[in-house]
Design a protein around this motif. Structure first.
Motif, PDB file in Angstrom:
ATOM      1  N   SER A  62       0.777  -1.074  -0.092  1.00  0.00           N
ATOM      2  CA  SER A  62       0.055   0.080   0.042  1.00  0.00           C
ATOM      3  C   SER A  62       0.933   1.345   0.186  1.00  0.00           C
ATOM      4  CB  SER A  62      -0.876   0.038   1.340  1.00  0.00           C
ATOM      5  OG  SER A  62      -1.756  -1.119   1.376  1.00  0.00           O
ATOM      6  N   ASP A  63       0.178   2.320  -0.528  1.00  0.00           N
ATOM      7  CA  ASP A  63       0.892   3.692  -0.302  1.00  0.00           C
ATOM      8  C   ASP A  63       0.601   4.318   0.867  1.00  0.00           C
ATOM      9  OD1 ASP A  63      -1.846   4.746  -0.761  1.00  0.00           O
ATOM     10  OD2 ASP A  63      -1.214   5.370  -2.618  1.00  0.00           O
ATOM     11  N   ARG A  64       0.660   5.628   1.063  1.00  0.00           N
ATOM     12  CA  ARG A  64       0.466   6.185   2.342  1.00  0.00           C
ATOM     13  C   ARG A  64      -1.099   6.247   2.548  1.00  0.00           C
ATOM     14  NH1 ARG A  64      -1.344  11.448   2.082  1.00  0.00           N
ATOM     15  NH2 ARG A  64      -1.482  12.433   0.122  1.00  0.00           N
ATOM     16  N   THR A  65      -1.953   6.318   1.822  1.00  0.00           N
ATOM     17  CA  THR A  65      -3.293   6.065   1.890  1.00  0.00           C
ATOM     18  C   THR A  65      -3.819   4.682   2.201  1.00  0.00           C
ATOM     19  OG1 THR A  65      -3.919   5.703  -0.251  1.00  0.00           O
ATOM     20  CG2 THR A  65      -3.612   7.897   0.265  1.00  0.00           C
ATOM     21  N   GLY A  66      -2.997   3.827   2.366  1.00  0.00           N
ATOM     22  CA  GLY A  66      -3.550   2.471   2.617  1.00  0.00           C
ATOM     23  C   GLY A  66      -3.937   1.640   1.400  1.00  0.00           C
ATOM     24  N   SER A  67      -4.029   2.452   0.288  1.00  0.00           N
ATOM     25  CA  SER A  67      -4.630   1.825  -1.028  1.00  0.00           C
ATOM     26  C   SER A  67      -3.707   0.655  -1.578  1.00  0.00           C
ATOM     27  CB  SER A  67      -4.816   2.989  -1.836  1.00  0.00           C
ATOM     28  OG  SER A  67      -5.506   3.872  -1.556  1.00  0.00           O
ATOM     29  N   PRO A  68      -4.258  -0.421  -1.991  1.00  0.00           N
ATOM     30  CA  PRO A  68      -3.579  -1.346  -2.707  1.00  0.00           C
ATOM     31  C   PRO A  68      -2.804  -1.015  -4.084  1.00  0.00           C
ATOM     32  CG  PRO A  68      -5.669  -2.460  -1.750  1.00  0.00           C
ATOM     33  CD  PRO A  68      -5.773  -0.837  -1.707  1.00  0.00           C
ATOM     34  N   GLN A  69      -1.844  -1.483  -4.400  1.00  0.00           N
ATOM     35  CA  GLN A  69      -1.181  -0.844  -5.700  1.00  0.00           C
ATOM     36  C   GLN A  69      -2.154  -1.258  -6.501  1.00  0.00           C
ATOM     37  OE1 GLN A  69       2.767  -2.511  -5.531  1.00  0.00           O
ATOM     38  NE2 GLN A  69       3.645  -1.111  -4.050  1.00  0.00           N
ATOM     39  N   PRO A 100      -6.407  10.164   8.523  1.00  0.00           N
ATOM     40  CA  PRO A 100      -5.924   9.093   7.833  1.00  0.00           C
ATOM     41  C   PRO A 100      -7.159   8.118   7.362  1.00  0.00           C
ATOM     42  CG  PRO A 100      -4.504   9.417   9.521  1.00  0.00           C
ATOM     43  CD  PRO A 100      -5.615  10.150   9.888  1.00  0.00           C
ATOM     44  N   ASP A 101      -8.200   8.192   7.869  1.00  0.00           N
ATOM     45  CA  ASP A 101      -9.323   7.168   7.339  1.00  0.00           C
ATOM     46  C   ASP A 101     -10.156   8.049   6.503  1.00  0.00           C
ATOM     47  OD1 ASP A 101      -8.659   5.082   8.630  1.00  0.00           O
ATOM     48  OD2 ASP A 101      -9.617   5.354  10.665  1.00  0.00           O
ATOM     49  N   GLN A 102      -9.981   9.220   6.177  1.00  0.00           N
ATOM     50  CA  GLN A 102     -10.689  10.051   5.159  1.00  0.00           C
ATOM     51  C   GLN A 102     -10.209   9.643   3.677  1.00  0.00           C
ATOM     52  OE1 GLN A 102     -10.639  13.983   7.183  1.00  0.00           O
ATOM     53  NE2 GLN A 102     -12.781  13.493   7.757  1.00  0.00           N
ATOM     54  N   VAL A 103     -10.068   8.590   3.328  1.00  0.00           N
ATOM     55  CA  VAL A 103      -9.371   8.251   2.053  1.00  0.00           C
ATOM     56  C   VAL A 103     -10.376   7.266   1.290  1.00  0.00           C
ATOM     57  CG1 VAL A 103      -7.348   8.546   2.736  1.00  0.00           C
ATOM     58  CG2 VAL A 103      -8.319   6.217   3.319  1.00  0.00           C
ATOM     59  N   ALA A 104     -10.274   6.824   0.115  1.00  0.00           N
ATOM     60  CA  ALA A 104     -11.019   5.853  -0.727  1.00  0.00           C
ATOM     61  C   ALA A 104      -9.998   5.486  -1.792  1.00  0.00           C
ATOM     62  CB  ALA A 104     -12.276   6.731  -1.173  1.00  0.00           C
ATOM     63  N   ASP A 105     -10.797   4.475  -2.313  1.00  0.00           N
ATOM     64  CA  ASP A 105      -9.783   3.740  -3.738  1.00  0.00           C
ATOM     65  C   ASP A 105     -11.059   3.784  -4.630  1.00  0.00           C
ATOM     66  OD1 ASP A 105      -7.674   3.181  -2.088  1.00  0.00           O
ATOM     67  OD2 ASP A 105      -8.695   1.138  -1.274  1.00  0.00           O
ATOM     68  N   LEU A 106     -10.398   4.178  -5.901  1.00  0.00           N
ATOM     69  CA  LEU A 106     -11.319   4.332  -7.117  1.00  0.00           C
ATOM     70  C   LEU A 106     -11.051   3.035  -8.009  1.00  0.00           C
ATOM     71  CD1 LEU A 106     -12.825   5.580  -9.229  1.00  0.00           C
ATOM     72  CD2 LEU A 106     -10.875   6.839  -9.981  1.00  0.00           C
ATOM     73  N   HIS A 107     -11.887   2.204  -8.035  1.00  0.00           N
ATOM     74  CA  HIS A 107     -11.864   1.163  -9.024  1.00  0.00           C
ATOM     75  C   HIS A 107     -12.309   1.232 -10.336  1.00  0.00           C
ATOM     76  CE1 HIS A 107     -11.060  -2.036  -5.595  1.00  0.00           C
ATOM     77  NE2 HIS A 107     -11.379  -0.952  -5.022  1.00  0.00           N
ATOM     78  N   LEU A 108     -11.559   1.088 -11.263  1.00  0.00           N
ATOM     79  CA  LEU A 108     -12.142   1.018 -12.710  1.00  0.00           C
ATOM     80  C   LEU A 108     -12.246  -0.121 -13.462  1.00  0.00           C
ATOM     81  CD1 LEU A 108     -10.270   4.589 -13.888  1.00  0.00           C
ATOM     82  CD2 LEU A 108     -12.645   4.386 -13.106  1.00  0.00           C
ATOM     83  N   PRO A 109     -13.129  -0.343 -14.504  1.00  0.00           N
ATOM     84  CA  PRO A 109     -13.058  -1.419 -15.292  1.00  0.00           C
ATOM     85  C   PRO A 109     -11.692  -1.535 -16.137  1.00  0.00           C
ATOM     86  CG  PRO A 109     -14.817  -0.136 -16.028  1.00  0.00           C
ATOM     87  CD  PRO A 109     -14.261   0.423 -14.859  1.00  0.00           C
ATOM     88  N   TYR A 114     -13.805   5.527   6.492  1.00  0.00           N
ATOM     89  CA  TYR A 114     -14.381   6.533   7.045  1.00  0.00           C
ATOM     90  C   TYR A 114     -13.931   6.174   8.553  1.00  0.00           C
ATOM     91  CZ  TYR A 114     -17.639   2.605   7.262  1.00  0.00           C
ATOM     92  OH  TYR A 114     -18.283   1.583   7.474  1.00  0.00           O
ATOM     93  N   ARG A 115     -14.022   7.138   9.456  1.00  0.00           N
ATOM     94  CA  ARG A 115     -13.651   7.161  10.826  1.00  0.00           C
ATOM     95  C   ARG A 115     -14.612   6.017  11.410  1.00  0.00           C
ATOM     96  NH1 ARG A 115     -12.967  12.880  12.872  1.00  0.00           N
ATOM     97  NH2 ARG A 115     -14.453  13.381  11.179  1.00  0.00           N
ATOM     98  N   ARG A 116     -14.151   5.056  12.197  1.00  0.00           N
ATOM     99  CA  ARG A 116     -14.932   4.165  12.759  1.00  0.00           C
ATOM    100  C   ARG A 116     -14.973   3.918  14.427  1.00  0.00           C
ATOM    101  NH1 ARG A 116     -12.146   3.014   9.109  1.00  0.00           N
ATOM    102  NH2 ARG A 116     -10.822   1.387   9.996  1.00  0.00           N
ATOM    103  N   VAL A 117     -15.495   3.323  14.862  1.00  0.00           N
ATOM    104  CA  VAL A 117     -15.554   3.220  16.572  1.00  0.00           C
ATOM    105  C   VAL A 117     -14.477   2.655  16.948  1.00  0.00           C
ATOM    106  CG1 VAL A 117     -16.718   2.277  18.403  1.00  0.00           C
ATOM    107  CG2 VAL A 117     -18.160   3.033  16.823  1.00  0.00           C
ATOM    108  N   GLY A 118     -13.876   3.095  17.702  1.00  0.00           N
ATOM    109  CA  GLY A 118     -12.275   2.798  18.195  1.00  0.00           C
ATOM    110  C   GLY A 118     -11.193   3.452  17.874  1.00  0.00           C
ATOM    111  N   ALA A 119     -11.424   4.346  16.648  1.00  0.00           N
ATOM    112  CA  ALA A 119     -10.342   5.145  15.920  1.00  0.00           C
ATOM    113  C   ALA A 119     -10.740   6.437  15.501  1.00  0.00           C
ATOM    114  CB  ALA A 119      -9.906   4.268  14.555  1.00  0.00           C
ATOM    115  N   GLY A 120     -11.541   7.047  16.507  1.00  0.00           N
ATOM    116  CA  GLY A 120     -12.099   8.480  16.409  1.00  0.00           C
ATOM    117  C   GLY A 120     -13.434   8.645  15.500  1.00  0.00           C
ATOM    118  N   GLY A 121     -14.016   7.374  15.269  1.00  0.00           N
ATOM    119  CA  GLY A 121     -15.159   7.404  14.811  1.00  0.00           C
ATOM    120  C   GLY A 121     -16.711   7.342  15.796  1.00  0.00           C
ATOM    121  N   GLY A 122     -17.931   6.994  15.447  1.00  0.00           N
ATOM    122  CA  GLY A 122     -18.883   6.900  16.133  1.00  0.00           C
ATOM    123  C   GLY A 122     -19.582   8.240  15.931  1.00  0.00           C
ATOM    124  N   TRP A 123     -20.408   8.539  16.834  1.00  0.00           N
ATOM    125  CA  TRP A 123     -21.303   9.807  16.585  1.00  0.00           C
ATOM    126  C   TRP A 123     -20.503  10.830  16.906  1.00  0.00           C
ATOM    127  CZ3 TRP A 123     -26.307  11.265  15.464  1.00  0.00           C
ATOM    128  CH2 TRP A 123     -26.391  12.788  15.884  1.00  0.00           C
TER     129      TRP A 123
END
Length: 273
Positions: free
Chosen positions: A5-12, A23-32, A80-89
């Motif tokens: 992965s790179d710094r965003t955690g995205s698979p190569q 750090p969790d405000q990231v996403a991966d773009l999949h294209l056909p 997205y941020r999740r419970v246990g790592a800054g997420g939740g309500w």
């Protein structure tokens, strides 16, 4: 072993997108892989996992790849941020709102000329299905609620796969060993205003057309939850006979043709797998 992965955690090999400073405000773009004849419709997909940090977008990477391949669309697999790592309500919800507001344009910039931002669908599985339904109902949130917007989302619709469509019901069931209470900070009796601002079954019909796909033998969330939600909101339910909670994100399951057909109807593509 996880993919490199790179710094965003995205698979190569994927296009990483960053929609915020966390750090969790990231996403991966999949294209056909095969060339498209026109611009690709866009699916913003939210993974499940009880909104908890132990589960991330990597477990739906293969699903996102298959969706892009078989449905000729671009798929953004959202973290997205999740419970246990800054997420939740309310952080999980505000991340979801920020993601759907920013990621279409970010995806379009990452793949110039390839994405049709006028054909967007929100999608998600389990807790991510909840987030997709919630994101499409932000115009129905109470005044002052996190993520509220005045106008309905400009989307084709929502594809919700075994979603947590009724938070109060799921909490009463003890789903995910108290996952809903962990997410919102208490039961519906303890924090009723939070449930009023987060529960799709309370918020009503989302923007666009909504299709819920749910297995009749779902071991995590009962099919009755999906039946009640779709009946109340007037949305569409596709039941997968004998389907489990995870069949709906398994491209090799009997659920897959139903999911591809539902997505095709939402984004306006005729022939599916």
């Amino acid at each position: 072993m996880p993919s490199p992965s790179d710094r965003t955690g995205s698979p190569q090999g994927l296009l990483p997108l960053v929609y915020g400073s966390h750090p969790d405000q990231v996403a991966d773009l999949h294209l056909p892989a095969r060339p498209a004849t026109g611009r690709l419709p866009l699916v913003l997909f939210f993974h499940g996992g009880f909104w908890r940090a132990a589960h991330d977008r990597r477990h739906t990477a293969a699903f996102a790849d298959a969706l892009a391949r078989d449905c000729d669309c671009a798929v953004v697999n959202v973290e997205y941020r999740r419970v246990g790592a800054g997420g939740g309500w309310p952080a999980t919800l505000t991340d979801t709102a920020r993601a759907v507001d920013l990621l279409p344009e970010l995806a379009s910039r990452a793949a110039p000329g390839r994405i049709d931002t006028g054909r967007v669908v929100y999608a998600g599985h389990s807790a991510g299905g909840h987030l997709a339904l919630w994101a499409a109902a932000r115009h129905r949130l109470p005044d002052g609620a996190p993520g509220r917007t005045d106008a309905p989302a400009p989307i084709r619709g929502v594809l919700a796969l075994a979603p947590t469509a009724d938070l109060a019901h799921a909490d009463r069931l003890g789903s995910g060993r108290g996952a809903v209470a962990d997410f919102l900070g208490g039961s519906s009796g303890q924090v009723p205003a939070r449930y009023a601002a987060a529960d799709p079954s309370v918020l009503g019909t989302p923007a666009g057309r909504t299709v819920v796909v749910h297995g009749t033998h779902d071991e995590a969330l009962p099919i009755d939850m999906a039946r009640a939600y779709t009946r109340t909101t007037g949305t569409t339910l596709t039941e997968i006979p004998h389907g489990s909670h995870f069949d709906v994100i398994d491209p090799d399951s009997t659920a897959w043709p139903h999911i591809a057909q539902a997505l095709g109807a939402l984004i306006g593509i005729g022939k599916m797998v």
